[in-house]
Design a protein around this motif. Structure first.
Motif, PDB file in Angstrom:
ATOM      1  N   LYS A   1      36.970  51.813  42.584  1.00  0.00           N
ATOM      2  CA  LYS A   1      36.583  50.468  43.005  1.00  0.00           C
ATOM      3  C   LYS A   1      35.072  50.401  43.223  1.00  0.00           C
ATOM      4  O   LYS A   1      34.467  51.354  43.720  1.00  0.00           O
ATOM      5  CB  LYS A   1      37.284  50.083  44.312  1.00  0.00           C
ATOM      6  N   VAL A   2      34.508  49.265  42.849  1.00  0.00           N
ATOM      7  CA  VAL A   2      33.131  48.936  43.188  1.00  0.00           C
ATOM      8  C   VAL A   2      33.185  47.698  44.080  1.00  0.00           C
ATOM      9  O   VAL A   2      33.732  46.664  43.671  1.00  0.00           O
ATOM     10  CB  VAL A   2      32.275  48.651  41.941  1.00  0.00           C
ATOM     11  N   GLN A   3      32.652  47.812  45.281  1.00  0.00           N
ATOM     12  CA  GLN A   3      32.714  46.718  46.251  1.00  0.00           C
ATOM     13  C   GLN A   3      31.294  46.285  46.609  1.00  0.00           C
ATOM     14  O   GLN A   3      30.463  47.102  47.029  1.00  0.00           O
ATOM     15  CB  GLN A   3      33.513  47.161  47.475  1.00  0.00           C
ATOM     16  N   LEU A   4      31.025  45.005  46.407  1.00  0.00           N
ATOM     17  CA  LEU A   4      29.685  44.437  46.527  1.00  0.00           C
ATOM     18  C   LEU A   4      29.639  43.474  47.717  1.00  0.00           C
ATOM     19  O   LEU A   4      30.411  42.510  47.760  1.00  0.00           O
ATOM     20  CB  LEU A   4      29.319  43.686  45.247  1.00  0.00           C
TER      21      LEU A   4
ATOM     22  N   GLY B   1      37.242  34.394  41.500  1.00  0.00           N
ATOM     23  CA  GLY B   1      36.748  35.447  40.631  1.00  0.00           C
ATOM     24  C   GLY B   1      36.873  35.051  39.175  1.00  0.00           C
ATOM     25  O   GLY B   1      37.284  33.922  38.846  1.00  0.00           O
ATOM     26  N   ILE B   2      36.544  35.987  38.281  1.00  0.00           N
ATOM     27  CA  ILE B   2      36.652  35.735  36.845  1.00  0.00           C
ATOM     28  C   ILE B   2      37.148  36.997  36.139  1.00  0.00           C
ATOM     29  O   ILE B   2      37.010  38.111  36.649  1.00  0.00           O
ATOM     30  CB  ILE B   2      35.308  35.303  36.207  1.00  0.00           C
ATOM     31  N   ARG B   3      37.707  36.789  34.962  1.00  0.00           N
ATOM     32  CA  ARG B   3      38.052  37.886  34.065  1.00  0.00           C
ATOM     33  C   ARG B   3      37.096  37.852  32.870  1.00  0.00           C
ATOM     34  O   ARG B   3      36.750  36.780  32.374  1.00  0.00           O
ATOM     35  CB  ARG B   3      39.508  37.772  33.617  1.00  0.00           C
ATOM     36  N   LEU B   4      36.679  39.032  32.436  1.00  0.00           N
ATOM     37  CA  LEU B   4      35.597  39.144  31.461  1.00  0.00           C
ATOM     38  C   LEU B   4      36.126  39.488  30.074  1.00  0.00           C
ATOM     39  O   LEU B   4      36.870  40.453  29.902  1.00  0.00           O
ATOM     40  CB  LEU B   4      34.608  40.228  31.901  1.00  0.00           C
TER      41      LEU B   4
ATOM     42  N   ALA C   1      37.391  44.593  33.780  1.00  0.00           N
ATOM     43  CA  ALA C   1      38.299  43.527  33.350  1.00  0.00           C
ATOM     44  C   ALA C   1      38.119  42.256  34.173  1.00  0.00           C
ATOM     45  O   ALA C   1      38.426  41.161  33.696  1.00  0.00           O
ATOM     46  CB  ALA C   1      39.750  44.003  33.454  1.00  0.00           C
ATOM     47  N   PHE C   2      37.626  42.390  35.393  1.00  0.00           N
ATOM     48  CA  PHE C   2      37.504  41.232  36.274  1.00  0.00           C
ATOM     49  C   PHE C   2      36.543  41.553  37.407  1.00  0.00           C
ATOM     50  O   PHE C   2      36.263  42.719  37.714  1.00  0.00           O
ATOM     51  CB  PHE C   2      38.867  40.829  36.862  1.00  0.00           C
ATOM     52  N   VAL C   3      36.049  40.516  38.042  1.00  0.00           N
ATOM     53  CA  VAL C   3      35.351  40.603  39.326  1.00  0.00           C
ATOM     54  C   VAL C   3      36.012  39.556  40.218  1.00  0.00           C
ATOM     55  O   VAL C   3      36.142  38.393  39.827  1.00  0.00           O
ATOM     56  CB  VAL C   3      33.840  40.315  39.194  1.00  0.00           C
ATOM     57  N   ARG C   4      36.446  39.963  41.404  1.00  0.00           N
ATOM     58  CA  ARG C   4      37.216  39.056  42.246  1.00  0.00           C
ATOM     59  C   ARG C   4      36.772  39.158  43.702  1.00  0.00           C
ATOM     60  O   ARG C   4      36.154  40.150  44.111  1.00  0.00           O
ATOM     61  CB  ARG C   4      38.705  39.373  42.152  1.00  0.00           C
ATOM     62  N   ARG C   5      37.131  38.146  44.446  1.00  0.00           N
ATOM     63  CA  ARG C   5      36.885  38.166  45.881  1.00  0.00           C
ATOM     64  C   ARG C   5      37.883  39.071  46.578  1.00  0.00           C
ATOM     65  O   ARG C   5      39.010  39.257  46.117  1.00  0.00           O
ATOM     66  CB  ARG C   5      36.976  36.758  46.456  1.00  0.00           C
TER      67      ARG C   5
ATOM     68  N   SER D   1      37.601  39.836  53.560  1.00  0.00           N
ATOM     69  CA  SER D   1      36.180  39.992  53.843  1.00  0.00           C
ATOM     70  C   SER D   1      35.465  38.923  53.027  1.00  0.00           C
ATOM     71  O   SER D   1      35.366  39.026  51.797  1.00  0.00           O
ATOM     72  CB  SER D   1      35.685  41.396  53.475  1.00  0.00           C
ATOM     73  N   GLU D   2      34.985  37.902  53.686  1.00  0.00           N
ATOM     74  CA  GLU D   2      34.516  36.698  53.009  1.00  0.00           C
ATOM     75  C   GLU D   2      33.241  36.899  52.190  1.00  0.00           C
ATOM     76  O   GLU D   2      32.903  36.056  51.370  1.00  0.00           O
ATOM     77  CB  GLU D   2      34.292  35.586  54.041  1.00  0.00           C
TER      78      GLU D   2
END
Length: 517
Positions: free
Chosen positions: A328-331, A344-347, A372-376, A380-381
């Protein structure tokens, strides 16, 4: 006294050592301790400084995130994990549960174009029909038009018996028809959508290729109804609810076991035993060892861990089963840039042929194409996350997190056509592949294995005593030992309970024989 024989003066209860404080180890210890007539002593030995194993809830941003397992798969009473959550007040008591459906995320091309809902629904229907059968369409894809391929459904491919061979061979015919009826550009878009769905399947199965997955065994996996559910309190709350029944002095953290000597040992009372050797030089004699270590750890350490070596058939099964990586990558953003209703979106990347569905890029230079995706994150808002599986998922462990964060920022700007998206303020990257006591994320049944190898891994190592009784000297639990629920937390939970029940039943048989004698 011969191997496996126990001194029957006084209590015949067992001395049990549980290796690993993940959910399988904790659930087994809980069950044994609550049935205190079965055990004289239960100790849990955990190599790291925390409980949970591949469950790791931690505070991040304005709330919490999960480094490992995040979802309860199946919001229904038939799922023991969901029932446990409700029992301890960890989830809602009504039907309004925070669920996640991947198909709700829009699919975007790298040009910033949104794929129409009917089109992506059509491809999802086709893809999941091929993978899971007609019942999966209503639960995994949005409502939409399109007809899935009918001929050859669930046929085991004669080439290698893999999911990839079957699914891709069926897709070739389907996409040829698309090209003839709707033109090459529509066919190319379909390929891009399917490539993104393949990357999602890599995450679902912790694999590097659908050609690694056995078709027959793929069908043995069972799902609970109700969709995926995230605990508002975090997965740690499940562990804490189990831990309440385990005395504090029974849990030993930072206590790696380096060797399990399971034959021809005798303790100070002249009683046959299994001798545990710890990294700090100490030893411990017990009657039974329950090993709940991950399959990845066992694959890396079986030669040094067990003395003598485990039976050959168990080792073969251990080596044949697959164990892959999902990181996981958490930003985290001090000032989130997204709207409150954005999930979020799927790429989607360009894809020209079925042969490219699993990617034809350089992992070193274009690892990001496996995203494949970046999501909320639910609770954690100010945090976004993505999951990266397979070889790319393992590769990112070698990169500077700041480089990963910058790359994902560039992707978000490109795919959303929003050049003002800021870089994250904090970046967390999990490293499950290089974790010395885990070595990956979860298991799958490879084309080299069958469901019987899962059962073989779960079988105890039996040793006969002087009375011809077979003792379960070494037992095994963990998600990889669950025939129908491998790769899941509920599979791990059930496996721990299974082995505790095995020892309770065995101890009862000892007592009955002692009474007769």
């Amino acid at each position: 006294m011969m191997e496996g024989e126990m001194a029957m003066t006084g209590s015949s209860a067992l001395r049990v050592a549980v290796i690993g404080a993940g959910v399988s180890g904790l659930s087994a210890a809980q069950r044994l301790i609550l049935n205190n007539q079965a055990t004289k002593e239960v100790n849990i030995y955990e190599a790291t400084d925390r409980i949970g194993g591949r469950i790791h809830t931690y505070k991040y941003g304005t709330g919490h995130v999960e480094r490992g397992a995040a979802w309860i798969h199946g919001c229904s009473q038939e799922n023991p994990l969901f029932s446990l959550a409700l029992q301890h007040g960890l989830g809602p008591v009504d039907k309004e549960v925070p669920k996640f459906v991947m198909s709700e995320l829009p699919q975007m091309t790298y040009r910033g174009d949104l794929v129409p809902l009917p089109l992506r629904s059509q491809l999802q229907e086709v893809f999941y029909y091929l993978l899971d059968g007609p019942d999966s369409v209503s639960t995994k894809s949005d409502e939409g038009s399109g007809t899935a391929p009918q001929n050859g459904f669930r046929r085991r491919d004669e080439q290698d018996g893999s999911v990839g061979s079957y699914v891709f061979s069926m897709l070739r015919g389907y996409l040829d028809n698309v090209g003839k009826q709707e033109g090459p550009e529509k066919r190319k878009l379909f390929l891009s959508i399917l490539q993104q769905l393949v990357s999602e399947e890599f995450i679902s199965n912790a694999c590097s290729s659908l050609f690694d997955l056995d078709m027959d065994a793929f069908d043995s996996y069972k799902e609970f109804s109700g969709g995926d559910f995230a605990l508002p309190t975090g997965y740690q709350a499940i562990l804490d609810s189990i831990l309440k029944d385990i005395p504090e002095d029974r849990l030993h953290l930072n206590q790696p076991v380096t060797k399990i000597a399971w034959m021809n040992n005798s303790d100070g009372d002249g009683q046959s035993s299994v001798k545990l050797h710890f990294q700090n030089g100490e030893t411990k004699d017990v009657d039974v060892v329950l090993v709940t270590s991950s399959l990845g750890f066992l694959k890396h350490n079986f030669q040094s861990l067990f003395q003598p070596s485990l039976p050959d058939d168990k080792l073969r099964s251990m080596q044949k089963l697959g164990f892959g990586v999902v990181n996981k990558v958490q930003l985290q953003y001090n000032q989130p840039f997204w709207e409150s209703d954005w999930k979020g979106i799927r790429l989607l990347w360009d894809c020209d042929s079925v042969d490219q569905l699993e990617g034809d890029w350089s992992i070193k230079d274009e690892w990001f194409k496996r995203i494949a995706f970046v999501r909320r994150v639910f609770f954690s808002e100010d945090v976004l996350e993505t999951l990266i599986a397979g070889e790319e998922g393992e590769f990112i462990e070698t990169l500077d997190p700041r480089e990963i964060g910058k790359t994902i920022t560039d992707l978000l700007r490109k795919f959303t056509s929003n050049p003002s998206i800021p870089e994250p303020d904090q970046i967390e990257v999990t490293k499950w592949a290089s974790h010395p006591y885990i070595r990956g994320s979860y298991s799958y049944i490879s084309t080299q294995a069958t469901s019987q190898d899962v059962e073989k891994l779960a079988d105890p190592v039996l040793v006969e005593d002087s009375r011809k009784r077979l003792w379960p000297r070494i037992c095994f639990a963990g998600e990889a030992t669950s025939k129908h629920y491998f790769s899941t937390v509920h599979g791990a939970l059930l496996s721990g309970r299974r082995e505790a029940d095995r020892l309770i039943t065995f101890n009862q048989s000892l007592k009955e024989q002692t009474t007769r004698d």
